[in-house]
Design a protein around this motif. Structure first.
Motif, PDB file in Angstrom:
ATOM      1  N   PHE A   1       0.856  -1.189   0.000  1.00 46.54           N
ATOM      2  CA  PHE A   1       0.000   0.000   0.000  1.00 46.54           C
ATOM      3  C   PHE A   1       0.888   1.232   0.000  1.00 46.54           C
ATOM      4  N   GLN A   2       0.318   2.338  -0.468  1.00 48.81           N
ATOM      5  CA  GLN A   2       1.006   3.630  -0.378  1.00 48.81           C
ATOM      6  C   GLN A   2      -0.055   4.678  -0.064  1.00 48.81           C
ATOM      7  N   ILE A   3       0.217   5.525   0.905  1.00 52.74           N
ATOM      8  CA  ILE A   3      -0.778   6.529   1.313  1.00 52.74           C
ATOM      9  C   ILE A   3      -0.109   7.891   1.356  1.00 52.74           C
ATOM     10  N   ARG A   4      -0.790   8.899   0.811  1.00 54.47           N
ATOM     11  CA  ARG A   4      -0.209  10.240   0.759  1.00 54.47           C
ATOM     12  C   ARG A   4      -0.651  11.074   1.960  1.00 54.47           C
ATOM     13  N   ALA A   5       0.272  11.836   2.501  1.00 51.74           N
ATOM     14  CA  ALA A   5      -0.038  12.724   3.632  1.00 51.74           C
ATOM     15  C   ALA A   5       0.110  14.155   3.152  1.00 51.74           C
ATOM     16  N   LYS A   6      -0.995  14.905   3.132  1.00 49.20           N
ATOM     17  CA  LYS A   6      -0.932  16.273   2.587  1.00 49.20           C
ATOM     18  C   LYS A   6      -0.223  17.225   3.541  1.00 49.20           C
ATOM     19  N   LYS A   7      -0.401  17.010   4.849  1.00 50.86           N
ATOM     20  CA  LYS A   7       0.203  17.955   5.803  1.00 50.86           C
ATOM     21  C   LYS A   7       1.363  17.364   6.606  1.00 50.86           C
ATOM     22  N   GLY A   8       1.362  16.063   6.789  1.00 45.15           N
ATOM     23  CA  GLY A   8       2.489  15.502   7.546  1.00 45.15           C
ATOM     24  C   GLY A   8       2.296  14.042   7.923  1.00 45.15           C
ATOM     25  N   VAL A   9       3.429  13.416   8.214  1.00 45.45           N
ATOM     26  CA  VAL A   9       3.433  12.033   8.712  1.00 45.45           C
ATOM     27  C   VAL A   9       3.917  12.079  10.162  1.00 45.45           C
ATOM     28  N   ILE A  10       3.185  11.403  11.037  1.00 46.85           N
ATOM     29  CA  ILE A  10       3.588  11.361  12.454  1.00 46.85           C
ATOM     30  C   ILE A  10       4.028   9.940  12.798  1.00 46.85           C
ATOM     31  N   ILE A  11       5.276   9.818  13.186  1.00 49.42           N
ATOM     32  CA  ILE A  11       5.819   8.500  13.539  1.00 49.42           C
ATOM     33  C   ILE A  11       5.630   8.292  15.044  1.00 49.42           C
ATOM     34  N   ALA A  12       4.871   7.230  15.377  1.00 52.15           N
ATOM     35  CA  ALA A  12       4.573   6.941  16.790  1.00 52.15           C
ATOM     36  C   ALA A  12       4.771   5.441  17.017  1.00 52.15           C
ATOM     37  N   THR A  13       5.938   4.952  16.607  1.00 58.01           N
ATOM     38  CA  THR A  13       6.127   3.501  16.558  1.00 58.01           C
ATOM     39  C   THR A  13       6.692   2.899  17.846  1.00 58.01           C
ATOM     40  N   GLY A  14       6.861   3.717  18.888  1.00 58.45           N
ATOM     41  CA  GLY A  14       7.186   3.187  20.209  1.00 58.45           C
ATOM     42  C   GLY A  14       8.648   2.840  20.421  1.00 58.45           C
ATOM     43  N   PRO A  15       8.924   2.164  21.568  1.00 60.19           N
ATOM     44  CA  PRO A  15      10.310   1.871  21.942  1.00 60.19           C
ATOM     45  C   PRO A  15      10.928   0.778  21.063  1.00 60.19           C
ATOM     46  N   TYR A  16      12.255   0.665  21.148  1.00 58.44           N
ATOM     47  CA  TYR A  16      12.964  -0.379  20.378  1.00 58.44           C
ATOM     48  C   TYR A  16      13.455  -1.482  21.312  1.00 58.44           C
ATOM     49  N   SER A  17      12.656  -1.757  22.363  1.00 55.66           N
ATOM     50  CA  SER A  17      13.067  -2.694  23.423  1.00 55.66           C
ATOM     51  C   SER A  17      13.372  -4.104  22.919  1.00 55.66           C
ATOM     52  N   SER A  18      12.734  -4.522  21.827  1.00 51.78           N
ATOM     53  CA  SER A  18      12.956  -5.906  21.395  1.00 51.78           C
ATOM     54  C   SER A  18      13.849  -5.970  20.159  1.00 51.78           C
ATOM     55  N   ASN A  19      14.383  -4.827  19.739  1.00 53.11           N
ATOM     56  CA  ASN A  19      15.197  -4.824  18.519  1.00 53.11           C
ATOM     57  C   ASN A  19      16.688  -4.910  18.869  1.00 53.11           C
ATOM     58  N   ARG A  20      17.202  -6.161  18.887  1.00 52.80           N
ATOM     59  CA  ARG A  20      18.605  -6.410  19.292  1.00 52.80           C
ATOM     60  C   ARG A  20      19.583  -5.553  18.494  1.00 52.80           C
ATOM     61  N   GLU A  21      19.301  -5.480  17.192  1.00 51.59           N
ATOM     62  CA  GLU A  21      20.240  -4.774  16.300  1.00 51.59           C
ATOM     63  C   GLU A  21      20.361  -3.302  16.720  1.00 51.59           C
ATOM     64  N   ILE A  22      19.198  -2.659  16.916  1.00 52.14           N
ATOM     65  CA  ILE A  22      19.217  -1.240  17.296  1.00 52.14           C
ATOM     66  C   ILE A  22      19.793  -1.081  18.707  1.00 52.14           C
ATOM     67  N   LEU A  23      19.415  -1.969  19.623  1.00 54.54           N
ATOM     68  CA  LEU A  23      19.915  -1.857  21.005  1.00 54.54           C
ATOM     69  C   LEU A  23      21.436  -1.932  21.029  1.00 54.54           C
ATOM     70  N   ARG A  24      21.981  -2.909  20.288  1.00 58.07           N
ATOM     71  CA  ARG A  24      23.450  -3.072  20.290  1.00 58.07           C
ATOM     72  C   ARG A  24      24.116  -1.888  19.607  1.00 58.07           C
ATOM     73  N   ASP A  25      23.444  -1.363  18.576  1.00 57.03           N
ATOM     74  CA  ASP A  25      24.001  -0.259  17.804  1.00 57.03           C
ATOM     75  C   ASP A  25      23.982   1.044  18.618  1.00 57.03           C
ATOM     76  N   LEU A  26      22.888   1.280  19.361  1.00 55.88           N
ATOM     77  CA  LEU A  26      22.701   2.595  19.974  1.00 55.88           C
ATOM     78  C   LEU A  26      23.082   2.686  21.453  1.00 55.88           C
ATOM     79  N   ILE A  27      23.120   1.550  22.146  1.00 59.31           N
ATOM     80  CA  ILE A  27      23.469   1.615  23.578  1.00 59.31           C
ATOM     81  C   ILE A  27      24.842   0.974  23.769  1.00 59.31           C
ATOM     82  N   PRO A  28      25.879   1.797  23.977  1.00 60.50           N
ATOM     83  CA  PRO A  28      27.219   1.234  24.124  1.00 60.50           C
ATOM     84  C   PRO A  28      27.248   0.264  25.311  1.00 60.50           C
ATOM     85  N   GLY A  29      27.806  -0.902  25.089  1.00 59.14           N
ATOM     86  CA  GLY A  29      27.922  -1.883  26.171  1.00 59.14           C
ATOM     87  C   GLY A  29      26.600  -2.530  26.535  1.00 59.14           C
ATOM     88  N   PHE A  30      25.617  -2.480  25.633  1.00 63.13           N
ATOM     89  CA  PHE A  30      24.330  -3.110  25.949  1.00 63.13           C
ATOM     90  C   PHE A  30      24.526  -4.606  26.174  1.00 63.13           C
TER      91      PHE A  30
END
Ligand SMILES: Cc1cc2nc3c(=O)[nH]c(=O)nc-3n(C[C@H](O)[C@H](O)[C@H](O)COP(=O)(O)OP(=O)(O)OC[C@H]3O[C@@H](n4cnc5c(N)ncnc54)[C@H](O)[C@@H]3O)c2cc1C
Length: 507
Positions: free
Chosen positions: A185-214
């Motif tokens: 699907f593709q949807i157009r936003a005339k005024k804006g897109v709001i990202i509200a996708t929450g925490p990255y608590s279960s994303n190992r890749e992002i956790l290891r990448d962003l939290i030194p010594g995770f």
């Protein structure tokens, strides 16, 4: 692929507290809005939450004659930042924004039908500011969705957004992705897109990448993949404050959500609020506690009043009074081979854990739970016995190890020096009955920091420039740093609301 299959003023990605607050605000401003949620149900991490929000200058404070000010609130929030050791990196402008706006958010939610109890006192705040939605944080989801449906909004569940669409000038003009059945699907936003996708608590890749010594710790919400981080980085967004340690402790949540599901009957929250405010604590237990358990966190009061922390082998492994609590200890606990943990305390500590301020954990609806609540309603995580041997057997710990640990610790208490871990305050564990609270585990409850934003919740590029048409809210945005209890939901709901008000002004 379906070409731009429809146009909306606002496209909101994520159906937790932040996304739904944005959705309801957009509809109240007569903006055409769609909310896309990748799961088959709304709620995200929000449905696991207790529901506490720290706020000031609310109507509820007013009704109870509590005199408060934004300046005092801001000062106390700064105190919380200091206690967590983050006063240097905390964004004071966003913290001030939080202090000024969160009370208005709660008043608005009350108008939409969310019922609160409180405000309750909560350290380090010098004034009662802890407002609790009843029966639980599910109320936010339910009331905001209900308002949106009534106002003609559209929610598309099982729609995963995988790309932000950007025009040649760099403006975000829509989103694309796929449905549960794999249809694009593709949807157009005339005024804006709001990202509200929450925490990255279960994303190992992002956790290891962003939290030194995770160090590996399980997430409470295994679906919290923090997609917004990757989505926004792909269009050049910057990252801020993700280095903050986020691993905490939580007991399991054996009845999570049960009471939330019945919150749809509008009278129930009002009845619960009445019971909490007007009757004895004992009665509230029977009505609320059994059904409302979630993944609660053992408070530091248990250790401050004499408890010791035991690992799965029955041994101590850390100074239980290490600060900041619980992060310093939880980080050590993640390195253990067996991750189950217990707090051991004796009868003299038990007598202290029965009333404010010595609560065992926060709790949905009633705000705080004490020893009696746990003995009655969380039998799965509390054991009581007249001897250490019996206590150990009840909880599958090695009785000899546990006895040896206590003898050693009592020796340190007699000598007034913890020869193992340097704990300052030592009280012998000697009076029966003995209690063991647990097991609980180090977990990633939520994450801190995320996509850099300004006070309008607009995403900022790695060079600090506004990415037009893109807003980031809730967990996953680098907000004010949610260092005080009840700030995560407060920020999610407030940033969701404010993002739409900013978008209106910008467009
Ligand atoms: C046990 C527990 C207790 C807590 N108690 C409290 C409390 O009492 N007070 C407090 O302040 N905080 C509390 N928190 C923290 C609080 O729950 C979170 O900070 C808050 O819910 C975050 O809200 P959100 O809207 O940002 O994210 P979420 O509620 O996680 O919502 C994000 C949504 O986005 C969806 N999504 C993700 N990626 C995509 C995609 N690509 N496409 C479409 N949809 C997508 C997700 O499925 C999810 O539904 C608690 C957390 C836990 C785990």
């Amino acid at each position: 692929m379906n070409e731009i299959h429809t146009d909306y003023d606002v496209v909101i990605v994520g159906g937790g507290a932040a996304g739904l607050a944005a959705y309801a605000t957009a509809l109240s401003c007569n903006l055409t809005s769609v909310l896309l949620e990748k799961e088959s149900e709304l709620g995200g991490t929000t449905i696991y939450a207790v529901g506490s929000v720290t706020a000031s200058k609310t109507h509820l404070q007013n009704e109870k004659g509590i005199d408060d000010s934004i300046d005092a609130f801001f000062d106390d929030l700064m105190m919380a930042c200091k206690a967590r050791g983050v006063e240097q990196i905390c964004d004071k402008t966003l913290l001030r924004l939080y202090a000024e706006e969160v009370g208005k958010t709660l008043d608005w939610l009350r108008e939409l039908g969310v019922v609160f109890v409180g405000p309750f006192p909560e350290s380090p705040h010098r004034t009662p500011r802890m407002h609790n939605a009843v029966p639980s944080a599910y109320s936010y989801i339910h009331r905001l969705e209900h308002y949106g449906t009534k106002s003609g909004g559209k929610i598309l569940k099982s729609f995963t957004v995988s790309t932000l669409v950007q025009d040649k000038q760099g403006r975000i003009t829509g989103v694309s992705g796929h449905t549960f059945s794999g249809e694009p699907f593709q949807i157009r936003a005339k005024k804006g897109v709001i990202i509200a996708t929450g925490p990255y608590s279960s994303n190992r890749e992002i956790l290891r990448d962003l939290i030194p010594g995770f160090i590996e710790a399980e997430p409470v919400n295994t679906a919290a993949t923090g997609d917004g981080i990757s989505l926004c980085r792909k269009v050049g967004a910057g990252i801020k404050n993700t280095e903050i340690e986020t691993t905490q402790f939580r007991f399991g949540g054996h009845a999570t959500g049960k009471i939330g599901k019945v919150a749809t009957w509008w009278l129930l929250p009002r009845m619960i609020a009445w019971v909490v405010e007007n009757s004895s604590h004992r009665l509230t237990n029977h009505i609320i506690v059994r059904l409302s358990t979630t993944y609660t966190a053992p408070s530091d009061k248990i250790f401050l009043e004499g408890g010791i922390l035991i690992n799965g082998d029955g041994s101590r492994f850390v100074n239980e009074l290490s600060r900041p609590y619980p992060y310093a200890i939880a980080k050590r606990a993640t390195t253990l081979l067996r991750k189950d943990l217990y707090v051991l305390f004796d009868a003299s500590t038990a007598t202290k854990l029965v009333r404010w301020p010595n609560y065992i954990s926060t709790f949905p609806g009633i705000a705080y739970a004490y020893l009696d609540d746990y003995l009655k309603f969380r039998k799965d995580v509390i054991h009581k016995a007249n001897s250490l041997e019996t206590l150990a057997r009840k909880s599958s710990l090695d009785p000899d190890n546990l006895k040896a640990t206590v003898e050693r610790y009592n020796g340190f208490a007699a000598a007034r020096e913890d020869g193992d871990f340097g704990r300052g305050e030592l009280r012998p564990i000697e009076s029966s009955p003995f209690y063991l609270l647990g097991p609980f585990r180090p977990v990633v409850t939520v994450t801190e920091g995320g996509i850099a934003i300004n006070t309008k919740c607009q995403a900022l590029s790695v060079r600090g420039e506004v990415i037009p048409g893109l807003y980031v809210v809730g967990d996953g945005s680098a907000g004010p740093l949610n260092v005080s209890h009840g700030m995560h939901l407060g920020w999610a709901l407030t940033s969701g609301r404010l993002s739409v008000l900013s978008l209106l002004k910008e467009s």
